[in-house]
Every structure is written in C-alpha cells, then in structure tokens.
Design a protein around this motif. Structure first.
Motif, PDB file in Angstrom:
ATOM      1  N   MET A 158     -16.165  -1.011 -16.350  1.00 26.25           N
ATOM      2  CA  MET A 158     -15.662  -0.876 -14.965  1.00 26.25           C
ATOM      3  C   MET A 158     -16.315   0.346 -14.332  1.00 26.25           C
ATOM      4  N   THR A 159     -16.894   0.216 -13.140  1.00 22.29           N
ATOM      5  CA  THR A 159     -17.550   1.336 -12.468  1.00 22.29           C
ATOM      6  C   THR A 159     -16.523   2.232 -11.811  1.00 22.29           C
ATOM      7  N   ALA A 160     -17.009   3.442 -11.463  1.00 22.42           N
ATOM      8  CA  ALA A 160     -16.097   4.386 -10.801  1.00 22.42           C
ATOM      9  C   ALA A 160     -15.632   3.831  -9.473  1.00 22.42           C
ATOM     10  N   ILE A 161     -16.595   3.124  -8.764  1.00 22.26           N
ATOM     11  CA  ILE A 161     -16.232   2.569  -7.455  1.00 22.26           C
ATOM     12  C   ILE A 161     -15.186   1.490  -7.608  1.00 22.26           C
ATOM     13  N   ASP A 162     -15.383   0.619  -8.637  1.00 21.00           N
ATOM     14  CA  ASP A 162     -14.399  -0.448  -8.842  1.00 21.00           C
ATOM     15  C   ASP A 162     -13.026   0.127  -9.125  1.00 21.00           C
ATOM     16  N   VAL A 163     -12.993   1.150 -10.005  1.00 21.79           N
ATOM     17  CA  VAL A 163     -11.699   1.738 -10.347  1.00 21.79           C
ATOM     18  C   VAL A 163     -11.061   2.383  -9.133  1.00 21.79           C
ATOM     19  N   ASP A 164     -11.907   3.100  -8.369  1.00 22.50           N
ATOM     20  CA  ASP A 164     -11.376   3.785  -7.192  1.00 22.50           C
ATOM     21  C   ASP A 164     -10.792   2.796  -6.209  1.00 22.50           C
ATOM     22  N   THR A 165     -11.501   1.631  -6.050  1.00 17.50           N
ATOM     23  CA  THR A 165     -11.005   0.613  -5.132  1.00 17.50           C
ATOM     24  C   THR A 165      -9.677   0.047  -5.604  1.00 17.50           C
ATOM     25  N   SER A 166      -9.544  -0.145  -6.922  1.00 15.96           N
ATOM     26  CA  SER A 166      -8.307  -0.747  -7.442  1.00 15.96           C
ATOM     27  C   SER A 166      -7.153   0.230  -7.419  1.00 15.96           C
ATOM     28  N   LEU A 167      -7.476   1.558  -7.501  1.00 15.20           N
ATOM     29  CA  LEU A 167      -6.401   2.537  -7.554  1.00 15.20           C
ATOM     30  C   LEU A 167      -5.923   2.956  -6.174  1.00 15.20           C
ATOM     31  N   ALA A 168      -6.811   2.951  -5.221  1.00  8.71           N
ATOM     32  CA  ALA A 168      -6.449   3.433  -3.891  1.00  8.71           C
ATOM     33  C   ALA A 168      -5.750   2.344  -3.102  1.00  8.71           C
ATOM     34  N   PRO A 169      -4.688   2.647  -2.369  1.00  5.59           N
ATOM     35  CA  PRO A 169      -4.014   1.654  -1.543  1.00  5.59           C
ATOM     36  C   PRO A 169      -4.897   1.233  -0.381  1.00  5.59           C
ATOM     37  N   LYS A 170      -4.846  -0.028  -0.041  1.00  6.77           N
ATOM     38  CA  LYS A 170      -5.701  -0.566   1.023  1.00  6.77           C
ATOM     39  C   LYS A 170      -5.077  -0.300   2.377  1.00  6.77           C
ATOM     40  N   ALA A 171      -5.920   0.023   3.325  1.00  2.00           N
ATOM     41  CA  ALA A 171      -5.452   0.300   4.679  1.00  2.00           C
ATOM     42  C   ALA A 171      -4.854  -0.944   5.297  1.00  2.00           C
ATOM     43  N   GLY A 172      -3.807  -0.745   6.062  1.00  2.00           N
ATOM     44  CA  GLY A 172      -3.208  -1.857   6.775  1.00  2.00           C
ATOM     45  C   GLY A 172      -2.174  -2.613   5.997  1.00  2.00           C
ATOM     46  N   THR A 173      -1.977  -2.289   4.699  1.00  2.00           N
ATOM     47  CA  THR A 173      -0.962  -2.999   3.927  1.00  2.00           C
ATOM     48  C   THR A 173       0.401  -2.459   4.272  1.00  2.00           C
ATOM     49  N   ALA A 174       1.434  -3.272   3.992  1.00  2.00           N
ATOM     50  CA  ALA A 174       2.806  -2.875   4.314  1.00  2.00           C
ATOM     51  C   ALA A 174       3.169  -1.610   3.559  1.00  2.00           C
ATOM     52  N   ASP A 175       3.807  -0.685   4.302  1.00  2.00           N
ATOM     53  CA  ASP A 175       4.288   0.545   3.704  1.00  2.00           C
ATOM     54  C   ASP A 175       3.169   1.307   3.014  1.00  2.00           C
ATOM     55  N   ALA A 176       1.971   1.293   3.655  1.00  2.00           N
ATOM     56  CA  ALA A 176       0.803   2.013   3.144  1.00  2.00           C
ATOM     57  C   ALA A 176       0.482   1.629   1.712  1.00  2.00           C
ATOM     58  N   GLY A 177       0.626   0.367   1.397  1.00  2.00           N
ATOM     59  CA  GLY A 177       0.260  -0.089   0.065  1.00  2.00           C
ATOM     60  C   GLY A 177       1.309   0.174  -0.998  1.00  2.00           C
ATOM     61  N   LEU A 178       2.588   0.255  -0.616  1.00  2.00           N
ATOM     62  CA  LEU A 178       3.621   0.580  -1.594  1.00  2.00           C
ATOM     63  C   LEU A 178       3.755  -0.505  -2.655  1.00  2.00           C
ATOM     64  N   LEU A 179       3.817  -1.769  -2.204  1.00  2.00           N
ATOM     65  CA  LEU A 179       3.984  -2.843  -3.183  1.00  2.00           C
ATOM     66  C   LEU A 179       2.773  -2.977  -4.103  1.00  2.00           C
ATOM     67  N   PRO A 180       1.555  -2.952  -3.573  1.00  2.00           N
ATOM     68  CA  PRO A 180       0.393  -2.980  -4.493  1.00  2.00           C
ATOM     69  C   PRO A 180       0.395  -1.798  -5.459  1.00  2.00           C
ATOM     70  N   THR A 181       0.821  -0.629  -4.971  1.00  2.00           N
ATOM     71  CA  THR A 181       0.879   0.545  -5.842  1.00  2.00           C
ATOM     72  C   THR A 181       1.884   0.336  -6.967  1.00  2.00           C
ATOM     73  N   ILE A 182       3.013  -0.256  -6.636  1.00  2.00           N
ATOM     74  CA  ILE A 182       4.035  -0.513  -7.648  1.00  2.00           C
ATOM     75  C   ILE A 182       3.520  -1.492  -8.696  1.00  2.00           C
ATOM     76  N   ARG A 183       2.853  -2.573  -8.218  1.00  2.00           N
ATOM     77  CA  ARG A 183       2.318  -3.568  -9.165  1.00  2.00           C
ATOM     78  C   ARG A 183       1.271  -2.928 -10.063  1.00  2.00           C
ATOM     79  N   LEU A 184       0.392  -2.136  -9.447  1.00  2.00           N
ATOM     80  CA  LEU A 184      -0.660  -1.489 -10.227  1.00  2.00           C
ATOM     81  C   LEU A 184      -0.075  -0.503 -11.240  1.00  2.00           C
ATOM     82  N   ALA A 185       0.920   0.254 -10.797  1.00  5.08           N
ATOM     83  CA  ALA A 185       1.556   1.221 -11.698  1.00  5.08           C
ATOM     84  C   ALA A 185       2.214   0.505 -12.867  1.00  5.08           C
ATOM     85  N   TRP A 186       2.869  -0.602 -12.598  1.00  2.76           N
ATOM     86  CA  TRP A 186       3.526  -1.363 -13.667  1.00  2.76           C
ATOM     87  C   TRP A 186       2.483  -1.907 -14.653  1.00  2.76           C
ATOM     88  N   ARG A 187       1.318  -2.370 -14.105  1.00  5.53           N
ATOM     89  CA  ARG A 187       0.282  -2.901 -14.974  1.00  5.53           C
ATOM     90  C   ARG A 187      -0.292  -1.812 -15.893  1.00  5.53           C
TER      91      ARG A 187
END
Length: 872
Positions: free
Chosen positions: A1-30
């Motif tokens: 996995m490249t640094a860019i790929d990891v950074d993209t997966s770790l950082a919340p995406k702009a425009g998502t609900a609650d500044a990416g709260l749900l994706p962050t929760i899913r990622l944290a759980w994973r």
C-alpha cells in the motif's frame, strides 16, 4: 500500500456527512479489529479488574433478588394467611372477632416468652412459646419428627398436654422427646421436634428456641395474666378473588383505635426484607468500590498499552490520520476488552444464586429457587462499562494530540500530550453517571451519599499523599548509599510508580483497617466492656400483685444485689401530631420506633440513667392531661419538638400525650430504658406487669467464671421455681447470641473487604507491570554506567519498601480516623485502637509492594543492553 493510498483511506473525504464521521468510525473499527488479531498483551489486569467488580455487583444483587423473590413467592405461607391481625396484651372484643371471622377462614395463635423448666427445677431455658388452634397453619405445613398431625402431638395424656420444640431447646435442657418439663404451673410432655415452621419469619427475631402447643395447654400453664406480654395473632385465608390490600384498609377504617397491626402477604417479613436490602446495598457499594479501584488498573493498563503502541500511532499520524481516528481505534479495542471482562463478571453473578441457594435455605427458612436475574445483571453490566469508559477516557485523550515526532522517540516513559477539556469534562460526566446510578439504586440515600463522598475524598487525599511522598523524596538530603539514592530518585521522577501504588493499595488497606478495628471494638465492648457493666438478669412479666413478694425472694436468694423494677406496658405509636403513622413515609433513621409495639412505662421521677436535653419533668403529684418524655435522639430523627403531641394505642385505647421533655439515654449499659416514659396518671388502673433487672455483687469477677455461672444458675432456679410465670433472661446468654451475630456479620464484611483488597492487589500488579518499560531503560543505562545487579535489586527493593511503608502508614491513620468516627460518633461505643491491626497492615503492605515489585523487576534485570540502547 502506498503512502498516498493510505493517506486517502485515512483522511475523511470532503463533503461527507458530519465531516466524514461515519467513514471514520467504520475505518477505526476496521483497524481496531485488525490490530486485535495480534493479541492484546498487558490487558490481563484490565480484564480481571472489570471481571471482579462486575462479578461482585452482579452476584450480590442476584442473590438478593433470589431471596426477595422467595419471600414474595411464599408470602402467604410466611405470613400464615392473606391477612394477619395482631394485638399485644389483649384479646379481640366480640365485635372485632365477628368482623375478622366474617372475612374468611381464621386461625388464632398466641405467643409469649417464658421459662421451660425440668421437673426437678434443676435447670431451665427461655423459650418462644406459641399456642395454635386446629386451623393452623392456613398455608404451608409444619414439619415435625415424628411426622404426625399436630392435634395428636398436642393432645392431653395423663393430665399433661403435649408440645413440640425446636432441637435447640432439647439441647439446652439436655433431654429427648418424651421428656416431662414444666411451663408455668403446668407439666407438659415434649412429644416431637419442629423441623420447619412456615411462618416463623413473620414472627420477628427469635431470642430463644420455639415451643409450640395448643391454646388449651397454654391456658393450663397460667402464664396469661392481666398485663402479660402476650402477642395475639389472627391469620385469615380470604375467599378467592379477594384483594388483601383493600380488605386491610377497610379493617383499619373499621377499627381505627383498636390498635390492630394489619399486614398482608406483601409485608410478610418486613424486618428480613429490610435487612436484605440494607446488606445488599452495603455489599453493592463494596463491589462498586472494588470496581472503582479496578478502574485505576484500567487506566494503568490503557496507558501502558498505548505507550507500547506509540510506533503504530506514529504511523497513523504520519500518514495523515486525525486524532479522532486514533482515539476511536483504541477506544473500540478497550471497550471490546471491557465487554469481555463484563461478560465474565456476569457469568460469575449469574451462577452465584445456584451456588448459594442451599446455604441460604439452611440459614433462612425460605425456599431459595435459584434462577437468572436480568435486572441484577444489567445493573452490573452498566456499572462495568461506565467504569471502563470513565478511566480509559483520560489516557485516550492524552494520546490524541501527541506529535508524531514525539511518538517516534523511545525515551522509556509514556508519551503524553495536552489534555483537551472535552475529555476531562467527559470523564467528569461519566463519573457523575456512576454516582447517580449508585444513588438511584440505594435504599438509604444518606449512606450512599456518604459512600460516594468518602470515595471521592479518598481519591483526592491519596493523590495528595502521593504528591507529598514525592515531594519529601525530592527534598530528601543527599545520601551516600547508592541504592537509597536511586530509590528516592525513582519515587519522585516523572512517570514514577508512586501515585499508582499509593492509590491502589491505599483504598484496600484503609478499608481493611477500618473494618478490623470496628470488629475488634465491637467484640471488646459486647464481650467484655458491656458484660461488666450490664445487669446479670432481666426478669419480665412480674405480676402487679406479686412485685413485693418478688423483691423479698430476690433479697433472700441474692443478698446485697441491686434490683431495679419498673412497670411496663406495650403500646404502638399511631399518630405524630395529626399525622397518621400508617400513611406517612417512615424515615430510615429513628423509624424503628414507629414499627410495631414498643415497651412503655410511667414514672413520677426522672430516670437516674438519663438526663434531660429539652423541656422539664413533671411534678410528682401531677394530675393533668397525659405527658410523655421521649428519647432525645429518636425524637430528633423523627422531627419531633417539645410541646407537640403523639398518640399511642395501649390495650386498645388511644392515648394522646404532650411531649413534655426529651431525655439523652445511655442505651449501651443495658439498664432499664424506654423510648417513652409517661406521667403516672396516664395509666391509672390499667393492668400491667413489671420489668426488673438484677445486678449481683460479684466483686467484678468474670461472668464466664464457673463459680459466677453456678451462682447465677442457682439464683435463677430459685426465683423461677418460686414464680413460674416470670420470665428470666441471663444477660450473658443474650450477649453470646449478639456476639454470634457479630461474628457472622464480620465474616461477610471481611469477605466483601477482601474483594476490594484483591482489586487493589490487581491494580498494584498492573501499575508495576506498566512501569516495566521504564525500568528496562533504567536498568540498562545504570548497568552500562557500572551498576551491578545487586545494587539495582537493593535500589528497587528500597523503593518498593518506602512506598509500601508510606501507604501502610496512611492506611493506618485513615483507618483509625474512619473507625473512630463509626465506633465513637455513630455507635457511641468506647473506641480502642488495636495495634495488632496496625502492625499487620504494615506487614501486608510491605510484602505486597516489595514482593510484587521484585517479582516484576527480576526479569527486567536480565535484559540485554544493545537492543534498548539502539532506540534511545
């Protein structure tokens, strides 16, 4: 996995609900699940702390629920009917009898305490005598040996009525079934042994073994005289579909001044139920103490675990992970571990009723039907999760804002960042939730508040003690001993073990010292102090026309002795002012005065063993409206004031008297004392008996002495043979029974305190384990600079010994203050500090700290230097 790929997966995406709260929760759980695959070393203490606390709370509440359910399930058998009417010192009138008989099937009993004597008068024993009719029992069954009908066991043969007794009475008199004994003026034959009495719990606390017979047999004994302390009960089996509570209210309305105590199956054993609730509350609070102490272990384990995960956290931060993601990853892991600990604790709590059911049935005659109690388990689970989250939140919050560059460095101490106020506030809110839940569950809110306040104060004081110990070590003069100098440095350096060790051991040892000294003082007071001050005998039911002959007989049997005698009646408080006691909420403190009948007396003069605290005593020739003197402490607890009125029902007559004064009573000397003393004109012409105490002139000899015991036996035999209707109570026997109860209570309390101490030991072990990382660096650096293994062992042992000594001294001081407050201020008993407890506490503290400390340090001293020095 490249640094860019990891950074993209770790950082919340702009425009998502609650500044990416749900994706962050899913990622944290994973990520949390992935990291947990590699194991969670260092969390054994975490699991054990949560398991112990949750298990204690779940077990206590499950067992209490089992007992309460048993009482509720067998309520009618325990009460003896659907309704129960009770009167003291008088039987029901024809009008009252007609009303009660109209309600349903009725069983009548009469109960009193009296002496059962051998035929030759050589020995006797106090017995709880209960006379029953042919309808008894309406519910349940009396189990006897031999297993035959009560009518057969009670029938008259050869001019003697039959009676059955508890095995304890046979043992006291050293006789077997078939023996002939005397009760009052009659001879009776003991025809069987009582194995089970269905309604014994509803009769209140038994001071003596049971003797059961027919009413005809009791009448033949001549024990029932005007003024005798006889309790009459009428148990009613209502027709199917009747509402017992409604019928009870109707009965109270029908006879408002009769003095009946009316109970339903919902109130079958109120004293036992109150005791179960109080004891379960106490043990729940002790279990909560163990859980809170374990919470310190949770914080230590979380801090040590996060310290070991600094490279992983550094990777997260370097690849663009927000602090919220890091916190969530480890929060999920911690709560998942907490769920495992809670589950193990719930298993312990769930099986507790099944393990204790048989034992409880042997102690309390209620069928203990073990089951699972979801409510008790849910409460324990909530406490467990709240505690885990409360103590984990601060270490997690300190990790959020630690810079990646600091996390990559390996300096041997836990890296910490600034703590955001949101985490501190969240921890405070969770702590308040725990306190609120404990307060909500508590039957006695005052005790719960004292506990919560004491726990908070203990944490603050112990923190202050730790800071003080570190300050003293920092300011200590320079010493030439290398081990001592290193030990003092380890005590006050950043990341020192001092706060964790002092807090973990301080609470458990303080609790043990407090309980041990209270137990010691109670035993000393009851077994020695009280026995030396109390009278030798109490005599009850001395008839009014026999009091002069009784005084003369005592003088002849025990010349030079001190005999005190006062008239005594029984009455129940029905109104405080205009307030009906039956409809008011009875306060916990002082409420015992309003429950059931109380002994009352009258006197022209103020008692010698009490002093007035308010108001004035009446004149000796007072002949106005009824006046009453009330016990000061109980009056204050009930909110009474001098000049107010109380109404007391005596012999079916309601008497309203004005509170003339309050008295401070010395209950602890066991002399004759009454909550209420009336002016003499109040009971003019009323039938009553006398109560007396007899104090022998034994020259201060030990009452357990064989010579004194033989003299007491001779005197009581002489008096009770001359006055067969008089009941005698040997004070030493009563104190022995109290000592037995104290021993049982002390055992339960010690077990509960042991749970808290085990939690403290677990936390201590966790704190020492958490410090192992820093110890490795210390040992390697010091060995590199020339320190030998012996020097390091001496240094660590000295450090642990100093910490154990400081903690032990604090526990002794705090335990002494706490036990003094309980014994002197609450129990109002003489306070004696037991130095054996102090020395034992010091030894335990030193053994635990030095033992656990060296056990963990020994492995550290063998670490190789190169791998550690490479990362400095």
């Amino acid at each position: 996995m490249t640094a860019i790929d990891v950074d993209t997966s770790l950082a919340p995406k702009a425009g998502t609900a609650d500044a990416g709260l749900l994706p962050t929760i899913r990622l944290a759980w994973r990520f949390a699940l992935r990291e947990m695959r590699g194991g969670l070393n260092g969390f054994i203490i975490f699991l054990l702390c949560i398991t112990l606390g949750v298990g204690a709370i779940a077990a206590v509440n499950s067992v209490a629920s089992m007992m309460s359910d048993g009482i509720a399930r067998e309520g009618r058998a325990i009460l003896g009917g659907d309704l129960r009417f009770q009167l003291v010192q008088r039987e029901r009138t024809p009008e009252e009898a007609s009303y009660i008989n109209s309600l349903g099937e009725v069983s009548e009993t009469a109960g009193l305490r009296s002496m059962v004597r051998l035929e030759d008068g050589s020995d006797q024993s106090l017995a709880e005598v209960k006379a029953v009719d042919s309808a008894y029992p309406l519910y349940g069954s009396v189990e006897t040996t031999p297993p035959i009908a009560l009518e057969t066991l009670f029938e008259q043969r050869d001019g003697r009525y039959g009676a059955i007794a508890a095995q304890e009475l046979y043992d006291r008199l050293d006789v077997e079934p078939g023996a002939i004994v005397r009760l009052g003026d009659a001879e009776i034959e003991l025809t069987g042994v009582i194995n089970r009495e269905p309604d014994i719990l509803s009769d209140g606390f038994a001071f003596a073994p049971r003797l059961m017979m027919s009413r005809a047999g009791l009448d033949a004994s001549g024990l029932i005289q005007p003024g005798s302390l006889v309790e009459y009960d009428w148990r009613v089996r209502l027709p199917a579909g009747s509402d017992a509570e409604v019928m009870a209210d109707e009965a109270r309305d029908q006879f408002p001044t009769a003095g009946f105590r009316v109970r339903t199956a919902e109130d079958a054993a109120p004293s036992l139920q109150r005791n179960i609730e109080r004891f379960s509350q106490f043990l729940t609070l002790v279990g909560l103490t163990a859980l809170i102490v374990g919470g310190v272990g949770v914080a230590n384990a979380v801090r040590a675990y996060l310290d070991g995960k600094r490279p992983v956290i550094a990777a997260f931060k370097s690849l663009g992970a927000a602090g919220r993601l890091v916190v969530l990853v480890y929060l999920f892991q911690i709560m998942a571990l907490a769920a495992v600990g809670v589950a193990m604790g719930l298993v312990l709590g769930a099986i507790a009723p099944f393990l204790t059911a048989n034992f409880l049935e042997s102690v309390i005659p209620v069928a203990a039907d073990a089951s699972f109690y979801p409510g008790a388990l849910l409460i324990a689970a909530v406490f467990g999760f709240l505690t885990a989250l409360t103590f984990a939140l601060l270490p997690l919050g300190q990790t959020r804002d630690v810079a990646a560059t600091a996390l990559f460095r390996d300096a041997g101490a836990t890296a910490t960042g600034r703590l955001r106020w949101t985490y501190a506030i969240g921890t405070g809110v969770l702590a308040l939730c725990i306190a609120g839940l404990a307060l909500f569950m508590a039957r006695d809110k005052q005790i719960a508040l004292v506990f919560l306040g004491g726990t908070a104060a203990a944490f603050i004081i112990l923190r202050g003690v730790a800071v003080g110990v570190m300050a003293l070590a920092r300011r200590a003069p320079k010493v030439h001993s290398t081990p001592l100098r290193l030990a003092l440095g380890n005590i006050h350096r950043p990341g020192a073990l001092t706060p964790s060790v002092v807090l973990s051991l301080g609470l458990g040892l303080t609790l043990l010292v407090t309980l041990a000294i209270i137990d010691y003082d109670l035993r000393q007071e009851v077994g020695t102090g009280l026995a030396s001050r109390a009278p030798n005998f109490f005599f009850v039911d001395i008839q009014n026309n026999e009091i002069d002959q009784f005084r003369q007989a005592v003088e002849e049997a025990a010349p030079g002795s001190d005999l005190e005698a006062v008239p005594m009646l029984r009455g129940r408080i029905t109104h405080l002012g205009d307030q009906d006691v039956a409809t008011m909420e009875i306060p916990e403190e002082g409420g015992w005065v309003l429950r059931g009948d109380r002994g009352i007396t009258y006197s022209a003069e103020a008692p010698e063993n009490a002093s007035l605290s308010a108001g004035e005593w009446w004149a000796e020739d007072y002949d106005g409206p009824p006046l009453v003197s009330f016990a000061d402490e109980e009056a204050r607890e009930l909110g009474l004031e001098v000049g107010e009125t109380i109404t007391v029902n005596v012999l079916g007559r309601s008497i309203t008297a004005e509170l003339a004064n309050f008295r401070v009573i010395e209950w602890e000397n066991l002399s004759i004392n009454f909550v209420m003393v009336f002016s003499p004109n109040t009971f003019e012409g009323a039938p009553h008996a006398w109560l007396s105490t007899l104090t022998l002139d034994d020259g201060g000899a030990d009452r357990s002495n064989a010579v004194v015991a033989a003299r007491e036996k001779e005197i009581v035999n002489t008096i009770t043979n001359a006055f067969p209707a008089v009941t005698s109570v040997r004070v030493k026997d009563a104190l022995d029974a109290v000592n037995s109860l104290i021993a049982q209570l002390a055992l339960a309390i010690r077990v509960a305190a042991g749970v808290a101490l085990i939690a403290s030991v677990l936390v201590l072990a966790g704190a020492l384990a958490a410090g192992n990382r820093a110890r490795v660096h210390d040992a390697v650096v010091l060995k590199t600079l020339g320190a030998t293994r012996v020097t390091l062992i001496k240094a660590f042992a000295t450090e642990y010994a100093l910490l154990g000594l400081a903690t032990g001294i604090f526990a002794i001081g705090a335990g002494a203050i706490a036990s003094w407050f309980v014994v002197d201020q609450i129990m109002t008993l003489p306070y004696v500090f037991d130095w054996t407890v102090a020395l034992t506490t010091l030894v335990v503290s030193l053994v635990l700290t030095v033992g656990f400390g060296l056990a963990g340090t020994w492995r550290i001293l063998g670490q190789k230097a190169a791998p550690v020095l490479r990362n400095l």
